[in-house]
Design an enzyme around this catalytic site. Structure first.
Site, PDB file in Angstrom:
ATOM      1  CB  CYS A 113     -93.184-108.921  37.288  1.00  0.00           C
ATOM      2  SG  CYS A 113     -93.204-107.560  36.121  1.00  0.00           S
TER       3      CYS A 113
ATOM      4  CB  CYS B 129     -82.388-140.450  24.505  1.00  0.00           C
ATOM      5  SG  CYS B 129     -82.399-141.750  25.752  1.00  0.00           S
TER       6      CYS B 129
ATOM      7  CB  CYS C  24     -79.161-134.929  27.021  1.00  0.00           C
ATOM      8  SG  CYS C  24     -79.206-134.179  28.643  1.00  0.00           S
TER       9      CYS C  24
ATOM     10  CB  CYS D 278     -97.331-102.476  33.429  1.00  0.00           C
ATOM     11  SG  CYS D 278     -97.294-101.655  35.034  1.00  0.00           S
TER      12      CYS D 278
ATOM     13  NE  ARG E  45     -88.934-109.387  35.056  1.00  0.00           N
ATOM     14  CZ  ARG E  45     -88.770-108.102  35.235  1.00  0.00           C
ATOM     15  NH1 ARG E  45     -87.970-107.415  34.455  1.00  0.00           N
ATOM     16  NH2 ARG E  45     -89.352-107.472  36.216  1.00  0.00           N
TER      17      ARG E  45
END
Lengths: 257, 106
Positions: A218, A75, A72, A176, A214
């Site tokens: 849910c 570049c 990574c 919620c 996550r």
């Protein structure tokens, strides 16, 4: 006449607040719902287990791999400067596919196109580590996701899904996280669902996890069929939630109970 | 990709009580879980943590399956002289990791 008008206006606003989005001034990070000891875990780098993934990510950033034998860093150079503020703009519009992609997908497309290596599976240690390392460079910066006008239809679709009742419990996210965020569910704070700290360390998971993990948890919780990892529906939800949290500070790697 | 995070104050005054904080990357698999096909997942935990200061053991802990993943162990000690803390974690499947940190006591 005037007092009557004022009461009517007050009633209208009151009913609007119940059913609508959280006002800007009332927005709160999940962090503010936590107990002092969990906050202390997130605040200190040597106590935050998420930093273990950040350290791994830093090593992966410099590792050469794939058919092109590039790292990574070859570049993008020093992530401290090149990746500063990047995670605060994701999910972002991807020109090649004409769709929004989240940070994990962006890292994986870089991996297959530029490094010519095999993409990492969702929730793998390596993908989480690289995502945590990149996200960490935006810590404390305001979320800017959704500024690109090309994203508008996808944000709208994510928003519709957020409001859509589904599953055996027939609940929408909004039931919620917009309407009852100041209450508790089985002793735990419900929170407003602002994804400020992802990828984050959940004590319940005993691991770092992505926003998609996550969301899937849910969705399973309302007894609906969770979308697969990488599904466009999940990315649109991520996009909607991040643009809903625009202006809030990035916390990655966060810690949550 | 095991790694440790250590927090030891770089400097202290002689006689100061200082806090040492350590966080070690480990899954702490209990040995009590089963896969969906019913096979037991073998135990894989850290069993022992030791801290030496200038070669003398100053803190030791035994770890058990009920301890969460990525154990965070903190303790206090009195700064007596400048030197080096050496930390060692030993566990199942030949797990062995070390880390160290130096302190200057004035």
């Amino acid at each position: 006449m005037r007092p009557f008008g004022a009461i009517a206006a007050a009633l209208l606003t009151a009913s609007a607040v119940c059913a609508a989005e959280i006002p800007q001034a009332d927005r709160r990070s999940g962090y503010s719902f936590m107990k002092a000891d969990t906050k202390a875990m997130q605040d200190e780098d040597t106590a935050n287990p998420g930093m273990l993934w950040v350290l791994d990510g830093e090593a992966l950033w410099r590792r050469k791999l794939g058919a092109s034998n590039k790292a990574c860093a070859d570049c993008h150079g020093d992530a401290r400067t090149s990746m500063k503020g990047i995670a605060a703009r994701y999910p972002a519009f991807d020109k090649a596919t004409g769709r929004p992609v989240d940070l994990e997908q962006r890292i994986n497309s870089c991996r297959s196109n530029h490094q010519q290596a095999t993409p990492m599976p969702f929730e793998s240690r390596e993908l989480l580590a690289l995502t945590a390392f990149v996200s960490r460079q935006s810590q404390g910066m305001p979320i800017e996701t959704g500024a690109d006008p090309q994203l508008a239809p996808f944000i709208a679709r994510g928003g519709e899904r957020y409001m859509q009742r589904q599953g055996q419990l027939n609940l929408a996210c909004a039931n919620c996280h917009d309407d009852n965020w100041d209450k508790k569910l089985a002793g735990s704070a419900i929170t407003q669902g602002h994804p400020t700290g992802y990828p984050l360390y959940r004590l319940e998971w005993q691991s770092l996890g992505s926003l998609q993990r996550r969301l899937r948890a849910c969705i399973t919780g309302i007894r609906a069929q969770a979308y697969d990892y990488g599904a466009p529906e999940l990315v649109e939800l991520e996009l909607y939630l991040m643009s809903r949290a625009r202006g809030m500070a990035m916390e990655a790697p966060g810690v949550r109970p | 990709m095991a790694s440790a995070l250590i927090n030891v104050p770089a400097k202290a005054k002689r006689g100061d009580i200082i806090e040492i904080k350590t966080l070690m990357s480990h899954i702490m698999e209990t040995g009590y879980r089963h896969t969906t096909t019913g096979e037991a997942v073998p135990r894989n935990i850290i069993t022992s943590f030791t801290c030496r200061f200038n070669g003398n053991e100053i803190f030791r802990a035994d770890l058990f399956p009920a301890i969460a993943a990525n154990p965070f162990i903190t303790f206090f000690t009195t700064a007596t002289e400048s030197g080096k803390f050496e930390f060692e974690w030993i566990g199942d499947k030949g797990f062995s990791e070390t880390a160290s940190a130096s302190i200057t006591v004035e």
